[in-house]
Design a protein around this motif. Sequence first.
Motif, mmCIF file in Angstrom:
data_model
loop_
_atom_site.group_PDB
_atom_site.id
_atom_site.type_symbol
_atom_site.label_atom_id
_atom_site.label_comp_id
_atom_site.label_asym_id
_atom_site.label_seq_id
_atom_site.Cartn_x
_atom_site.Cartn_y
_atom_site.Cartn_z
ATOM 1 N N LEU A 260 0.841 -1.199 0.000
ATOM 2 C CA LEU A 260 0.000 0.000 0.000
ATOM 3 C C LEU A 260 0.874 1.246 0.000
ATOM 4 N N ARG A 261 1.974 1.217 0.739
ATOM 5 C CA ARG A 261 2.901 2.347 0.737
ATOM 6 C C ARG A 261 3.511 2.560 -0.653
ATOM 7 N N ALA A 262 3.804 1.464 -1.339
ATOM 8 C CA ALA A 262 4.501 1.544 -2.625
ATOM 9 C C ALA A 262 3.578 1.828 -3.800
ATOM 10 N N ALA A 263 2.282 1.822 -3.567
ATOM 11 C CA ALA A 263 1.333 1.994 -4.673
ATOM 12 C C ALA A 263 1.532 3.333 -5.378
ATOM 13 N N ASN A 264 1.276 3.333 -6.673
ATOM 14 C CA ASN A 264 1.356 4.557 -7.490
ATOM 15 C C ASN A 264 2.715 5.247 -7.374
ATOM 16 N N GLY A 265 3.773 4.438 -7.530
ATOM 17 C CA GLY A 265 5.116 5.016 -7.502
ATOM 18 C C GLY A 265 5.520 5.558 -6.153
ATOM 19 N N SER B 152 3.009 14.850 -1.249
ATOM 20 C CA SER B 152 2.254 13.717 -0.727
ATOM 21 C C SER B 152 0.801 14.130 -0.514
ATOM 22 N N ARG B 153 -0.064 13.152 -0.286
ATOM 23 C CA ARG B 153 -1.479 13.426 0.004
ATOM 24 C C ARG B 153 -1.963 12.451 1.057
ATOM 25 N N ARG B 154 -3.044 12.819 1.721
ATOM 26 C CA ARG B 154 -3.658 11.907 2.691
ATOM 27 C C ARG B 154 -4.347 10.761 1.968
#
Length: 305
Positions: free
Chosen positions: A253-258, A284-286
């Motif tokens: 989940l941390r690695a998602a979308n680059g 970054s975004r929430r």
Amino acid sequence: MPVASTFEEQTRRLSGVVAIPVTPFDAEGAVDAATYAKLVDRLITGGIEVVTPNGNTGEFYALDAGEARQSLEITVEAVAGRASVLAGIGHDVASATRAAAHARDAGADMIMIHQPVHPYISGDGWVDYHAAIAGAVPELGVVLYVRNPAIAGERLRALGEAAPNVIGVKYAVPDPVRFGSVARDAGFDRFVWIAGLAELSAPGYFAVGATGFTSGLVNVDPATSLAMFRALSTGDYPGAMAVWERIRPFEELRAANGNANNVSVVKDALAQLGLCRPDVRPPSRRLTTAEREQLFGMVSSWGLS
């Protein structure tokens, strides 16, 4: 303590879990000093021996110079000599040198030099950049942050000859074969080799010579990161992979979308535990509601409180 003895102890500690703490923000968006100190204390009481304020999980590139200094000072005070403080620094040579001097004066034990972000990097220039910064603080141990696959072992060897206080390499190129080759070309015994891509990559890097790894997950659950380290350091790969399987959804989940969620997932997990706000700074975004619900299931399954 003699400098040589100090470096020996720092090398020992780097051969472990190197924690990259988050930088918590208050409701007004400023660094939340009291919460930061509590999070650092939680890491130390949980058994962590190296803490790296101003790392990427600490949103280094979203902090201004004053906030970076503040974060380091909070960390040194909270650690209170119980562990080593590895201060993240970077940017241009002059700024990095000033930050290194501040780290020394504030009581840090070591500095970690972030991968240079200049678009035009030559091999010789890479050596000169790091040698200039390391030379400004010869009493501090220096850890390199290598994310560029073009940096060959011969460059690391040259830097090691030019700067005796460069003691460690945080290698974050996603290629354990390349890591194994670079480490041996650089002089395997010259540096401590740290797997710089956290727990999911750690088993592969330990198999070819790493003796420590960096972690953002450790903010949420120090015991899990330490359990993986103990397994890897004793050659218990089945045990390490059992931990790997449990934390894989969290790290993916941390690695998602680059790696867009790298910091957001950790902060939101801490928020769900009541330990800090989930706020992050652009770029970054929430997390979305769906992502938060997914994360809640993971954290709940770990039995944390």
